[in-house]
Design a protein around this motif. Sequence first.
Motif, mmCIF file in Angstrom:
data_model
loop_
_atom_site.group_PDB
_atom_site.id
_atom_site.type_symbol
_atom_site.label_atom_id
_atom_site.label_comp_id
_atom_site.label_asym_id
_atom_site.label_seq_id
_atom_site.Cartn_x
_atom_site.Cartn_y
_atom_site.Cartn_z
ATOM 1 N N LEU A 168 -14.147 -2.983 10.646
ATOM 2 C CA LEU A 168 -12.871 -1.964 10.327
ATOM 3 C C LEU A 168 -11.515 -2.912 10.799
ATOM 4 O O LEU A 168 -10.761 -2.883 9.869
ATOM 5 C CB LEU A 168 -12.827 -0.649 11.209
ATOM 6 N N LYS A 169 -11.565 -3.418 11.969
ATOM 7 C CA LYS A 169 -10.288 -4.076 12.337
ATOM 8 C C LYS A 169 -10.017 -5.294 11.254
ATOM 9 O O LYS A 169 -9.016 -5.544 10.882
ATOM 10 C CB LYS A 169 -10.773 -4.832 13.752
ATOM 11 N N VAL A 170 -11.018 -6.091 11.134
ATOM 12 C CA VAL A 170 -10.858 -7.490 10.387
ATOM 13 C C VAL A 170 -10.510 -7.167 8.872
ATOM 14 O O VAL A 170 -9.566 -7.593 8.348
ATOM 15 C CB VAL A 170 -12.192 -8.477 10.503
ATOM 16 N N GLY A 171 -11.248 -6.094 8.517
ATOM 17 C CA GLY A 171 -11.064 -5.655 7.022
ATOM 18 C C GLY A 171 -9.659 -5.048 6.991
ATOM 19 O O GLY A 171 -9.099 -5.517 5.842
ATOM 20 N N PHE A 172 -9.220 -4.410 7.885
ATOM 21 C CA PHE A 172 -7.956 -3.657 7.759
ATOM 22 C C PHE A 172 -6.879 -4.780 7.787
ATOM 23 O O PHE A 172 -5.899 -4.696 7.132
ATOM 24 C CB PHE A 172 -7.671 -2.989 8.904
ATOM 25 N N GLU A 173 -7.033 -5.791 8.723
ATOM 26 C CA GLU A 173 -6.078 -6.880 8.736
ATOM 27 C C GLU A 173 -5.901 -7.517 7.515
ATOM 28 O O GLU A 173 -4.869 -7.905 7.029
ATOM 29 C CB GLU A 173 -6.535 -7.820 9.764
ATOM 30 N N ILE A 174 -7.175 -8.138 7.006
ATOM 31 C CA ILE A 174 -6.916 -8.809 5.848
ATOM 32 C C ILE A 174 -6.480 -7.914 4.758
ATOM 33 O O ILE A 174 -5.402 -8.303 3.765
ATOM 34 C CB ILE A 174 -8.369 -9.286 5.089
ATOM 35 N N GLY A 175 -6.930 -6.731 4.682
ATOM 36 C CA GLY A 175 -6.282 -5.763 3.545
ATOM 37 C C GLY A 175 -4.727 -5.797 3.621
ATOM 38 O O GLY A 175 -4.003 -5.784 2.822
ATOM 39 N N GLU A 176 -4.371 -5.451 4.948
ATOM 40 C CA GLU A 176 -2.768 -5.288 5.139
ATOM 41 C C GLU A 176 -2.158 -6.717 4.740
ATOM 42 O O GLU A 176 -1.108 -6.600 4.196
ATOM 43 C CB GLU A 176 -2.487 -5.108 6.671
ATOM 44 N N GLU A 177 -2.639 -7.777 5.058
ATOM 45 C CA GLU A 177 -2.181 -9.041 4.615
ATOM 46 C C GLU A 177 -1.989 -9.261 3.332
ATOM 47 O O GLU A 177 -0.900 -9.499 2.632
ATOM 48 C CB GLU A 177 -2.734 -10.344 5.247
ATOM 49 N N LEU A 178 -3.115 -9.033 2.588
ATOM 50 C CA LEU A 178 -3.287 -9.148 1.292
ATOM 51 C C LEU A 178 -2.169 -8.028 0.426
ATOM 52 O O LEU A 178 -1.658 -8.559 -0.556
ATOM 53 C CB LEU A 178 -4.646 -8.961 0.547
ATOM 54 N N GLY A 179 -2.342 -6.820 1.036
ATOM 55 C CA GLY A 179 -1.252 -5.777 0.771
ATOM 56 C C GLY A 179 0.252 -6.229 0.624
ATOM 57 O O GLY A 179 0.952 -6.061 -0.233
ATOM 58 N N PHE A 180 0.461 -6.903 1.797
ATOM 59 C CA PHE A 180 1.796 -7.266 1.931
ATOM 60 C C PHE A 180 2.166 -8.422 0.988
ATOM 61 O O PHE A 180 3.530 -8.428 0.305
ATOM 62 C CB PHE A 180 1.994 -7.973 3.607
ATOM 63 N N TYR A 181 1.344 -9.404 0.606
ATOM 64 C CA TYR A 181 1.678 -10.463 -0.376
ATOM 65 C C TYR A 181 1.793 -9.696 -1.731
ATOM 66 O O TYR A 181 2.683 -9.945 -2.423
ATOM 67 C CB TYR A 181 0.468 -11.553 -0.444
ATOM 68 N N ARG A 182 0.947 -8.688 -2.104
ATOM 69 C CA ARG A 182 0.991 -8.155 -3.466
ATOM 70 C C ARG A 182 2.174 -7.250 -3.343
ATOM 71 O O ARG A 182 2.830 -7.422 -4.448
ATOM 72 C CB ARG A 182 -0.221 -6.805 -3.304
ATOM 73 N N GLY A 183 2.830 -6.664 -2.350
ATOM 74 C CA GLY A 183 4.025 -5.931 -2.697
ATOM 75 C C GLY A 183 5.197 -6.837 -2.819
ATOM 76 O O GLY A 183 6.018 -6.792 -3.671
ATOM 77 N N CYS A 184 5.125 -8.164 -2.004
ATOM 78 C CA CYS A 184 6.177 -9.140 -2.304
ATOM 79 C C CYS A 184 6.146 -9.461 -3.908
ATOM 80 O O CYS A 184 7.069 -9.655 -4.409
ATOM 81 C CB CYS A 184 5.924 -10.291 -1.222
ATOM 82 N N VAL A 185 5.042 -9.730 -4.272
ATOM 83 C CA VAL A 185 4.873 -10.297 -5.446
ATOM 84 C C VAL A 185 5.342 -9.361 -6.603
ATOM 85 O O VAL A 185 6.094 -9.602 -7.453
ATOM 86 C CB VAL A 185 3.318 -10.943 -5.738
ATOM 87 N N ASP A 186 4.740 -8.090 -6.327
ATOM 88 C CA ASP A 186 5.410 -7.132 -7.356
ATOM 89 C C ASP A 186 6.853 -6.860 -7.214
ATOM 90 O O ASP A 186 7.500 -6.765 -8.599
ATOM 91 C CB ASP A 186 4.999 -5.846 -6.903
ATOM 92 N N VAL A 187 7.709 -6.934 -5.993
ATOM 93 C CA VAL A 187 9.103 -6.950 -6.184
ATOM 94 C C VAL A 187 9.846 -7.982 -6.833
ATOM 95 O O VAL A 187 10.578 -7.737 -7.590
ATOM 96 C CB VAL A 187 9.565 -6.761 -4.610
ATOM 97 N N TRP A 188 9.137 -9.208 -6.698
ATOM 98 C CA TRP A 188 9.729 -10.454 -7.157
ATOM 99 C C TRP A 188 9.555 -10.444 -8.574
ATOM 100 O O TRP A 188 10.490 -10.765 -9.484
ATOM 101 C CB TRP A 188 8.891 -11.919 -6.536
ATOM 102 N N ASN A 189 8.409 -9.889 -9.151
ATOM 103 C CA ASN A 189 8.089 -9.888 -10.558
ATOM 104 C C ASN A 189 9.106 -9.000 -11.273
ATOM 105 O O ASN A 189 9.612 -9.021 -12.457
ATOM 106 C CB ASN A 189 6.625 -9.406 -10.825
ATOM 107 N N SER A 190 9.246 -7.915 -10.413
ATOM 108 C CA SER A 190 10.323 -6.704 -11.066
ATOM 109 C C SER A 190 11.633 -7.419 -11.196
ATOM 110 O O SER A 190 12.368 -7.246 -12.301
ATOM 111 C CB SER A 190 10.291 -5.626 -10.438
ATOM 112 N N ALA A 191 12.130 -8.195 -10.208
ATOM 113 C CA ALA A 191 13.545 -8.875 -10.166
ATOM 114 C C ALA A 191 13.239 -9.952 -11.425
ATOM 115 O O ALA A 191 14.409 -10.020 -12.019
ATOM 116 C CB ALA A 191 13.662 -9.816 -8.957
#
Lengths: 364, 138
Positions: B40-63
């Motif tokens: 749960l812990k490791v999976g959550f951490e990896i998910g969180e990190e990937l989600g963070f990058y996904r969010g950045c990429v989505d915002v940059w792509n919109s820009a």
Amino acid sequence: MLKKKKAAGSSECCCVGMAIESMELKEIQKLQGHTDRVWSIDWNPATGHSGIPLLFASSSGDKTVRVWEQTNLSSNLFTCKAVLDETHTRTVRSCAWSPSGKLLATASFDATTAIWENVGGDFECVSTLEGHENEVKSVSWNASGNLLATCSRDKSVWIWEVQQGNEVECVSVLQGHTQDVKMVKWHPTMDVLFSCSYDNTIKVWADEDESDDWQCVQTLGEPNNGHTSTVWALSFNARGDKMVTCSDDLTVKVWETENIDIQSGGGFAPWRHLCTLTGYHDRTVFSVHWSREGILASGAADDAIRLFVDNNESEVGGPLFKLLLKKEKAHDMDINCVQWSPGEKPLLASASDDGTIKLWELAP
Amino acid sequence: MADIFDSSLNLEETHFKEGYDEGYTHGLISGKEDAIQVGLKVGFEIGEELGFYRGCVDVWNSAIRVDPTRFSPRAQTGIAQMEELLQKYPLMDPENQQVQEIMDSLRIKFKMVCSSLHVKLDYNGYPKSSSEANDMQF
């Protein structure tokens, strides 16, 4: 053992003349001003010839960079021309002039690298390079002055492109070293980058298809007769077919590659170990620099400066370099950097933990 | 005729086996429980990190869609490469050999893009190398 004949190197010493054996290293000036240890020195390559007085920069633990200039062409005395402060918030570990001599790059423990431009005698910070996670240890310009390399305690090496209007952009982040990277240095003629590290290796990086895809093309480590402890610095000879490295393992090593002229057609020629200068140093060797005339200078933790030259009397299999002289107590503390000046009669500058910079002349 | 001392002779062995079985069952249960927590812990951490990058990429792509000239070609290439890595990441296959390699590349590309865009973004969970080596070094 080594059966390398030494034709290529021996010509480099000719300019110094016959009397080199009787030369002495004479202190001509001690420069004070920095209020903490002096880490590095870089001579401006566009000075010292064509009637332009010599000029160099020094960087220090006092968070500043100082620029020193020869007072006039006929004297070898220098004065502090500028103090670059209020930009870096921690130690400035390294400084480097662009090949044109117009820009100065400074690498700091504050994780940034700054680029300064000389605007009418005043130095202005025109760009700040951010990206490293922590202490930046070294900065180097490539031969054409469009690429910069930096390295850090974060184990990475970054390559930056300097564009029009001093805009700087990251080209590539190179990961490969397993420890703190101590120094980066571009080859004097080709766009091939060298880095040396606390992981005891020297790595060679190239962008073979020129597509921003920089890769490690060679690692010089213990299995290739490499160093057995931290590699602190490296320097090239004038032709660029030999490289010298110095280390915490108390040795200085010389490496060579195929004739550089042949390489211009592209393709990477690997480097190989040529010889090891061992038994000369009893403390860490922090700095090594090769003069255009072929004299190797080393600065070490024993406060001494040593000069080495090609060993012309060497028999086959004998040592390829010999100790020309050892200047004991050149400084009161560790010597962090030694650098030969450009120009016809090179001066040697040394920087030390004692907070001073000394200028030396090789004279009879 | 059965030896009347038989059961007492094997007393040690019997108790050992009983204890072992009990311990094994217990270990199986608590091991599973621990593994679930780590997962749960490791999976959550990896998910969180990937989600963070996904969010950045989505915002940059919109820009980039709004103003295609806003970011340098190199920054745009970096963003596209991050997007590709995010798609390639085998989320449901944690034992895939590529997992670490892709995460390392993502982290490098992220640093490069941030540097190109002159933004200071930090994923809070990113392992700082400074915490592992605090000794004085020059």
